[in-house]
Design an enzyme around this catalytic site. Structure first.
Site, short mmCIF file in Angstrom:
data_model
loop_
_atom_site.label_atom_id
_atom_site.label_comp_id
_atom_site.label_asym_id
_atom_site.label_seq_id
_atom_site.Cartn_x
_atom_site.Cartn_y
_atom_site.Cartn_z
N TRP A 172 0.81 -1.22 0.00
CA TRP A 172 0.00 0.00 0.00
C TRP A 172 0.85 1.27 0.00
CZ3 TRP A 172 1.08 2.96 4.13
CH2 TRP A 172 1.50 2.35 5.31
N CYS A 173 2.09 1.20 0.43
CA CYS A 173 2.96 2.37 0.54
C CYS A 173 3.75 2.58 -0.76
CB CYS A 173 3.92 2.19 1.71
SG CYS A 173 5.14 3.50 1.85
#
Length: 124
Positions: A38-39
């Site tokens: 997600w990052c």
């Protein structure tokens, strides 16, 4: 070389032998919708990590996933509390010296994207 995390991270670090170094890549968990971490900084760092560690038999690394974004953002996240991880990605370098002391060094966040800092950190 990517090693599987066969037990808890605490046990893995406790078993680092004298004069041995283990790297731990603290990464954002994979988003099930996108199949990517997600990052965005983790996504950008992974090719550098994979290239360095997959091409070397001398460098051992385990990947540890810190959780999804809400899990990571909580101040009580176990990696924040137990290991002092403040950002992802973080590359931890754990070396046990000849006296048996475990030394810890961290390369944090955007520094993981700097090829010079990264190479110097892993000693290549």
């Amino acid at each position: 070389m990517l090693l599987p995390l066969k037990e808890s991270l605490e046990s893995t670090l406790a078993n680092v032998a004298k004069n041995e170094t283990l790297f731990v890549a603290y990464l954002a968990s994979v988003d099930p919708r996108t199949k990517q971490p997600w990052c965005p900084t983790v996504r950008a760092a992974l090719p550098l990590f994979n290239n360095a560690f997959n091409s070397s038999k001398k460098l051992n690394v385990v990947h540890v996933y810190v959780g999804n974004m809400p899990q990571w953002k909580t101040p009580h996240n176990e990696f924040r509390v137990k290991f002092g991880i403040s950002a992802v990605p973080t590359l931890g370098k754990y070396t046990r010296d000849a006296q048996g002391n475990l030394k810890t060094s961290l390369l944090v966040d955007y520094d993981c994207l700097d090829a010079n800092k990264f190479s110097k950190f892993i000693d290549i």
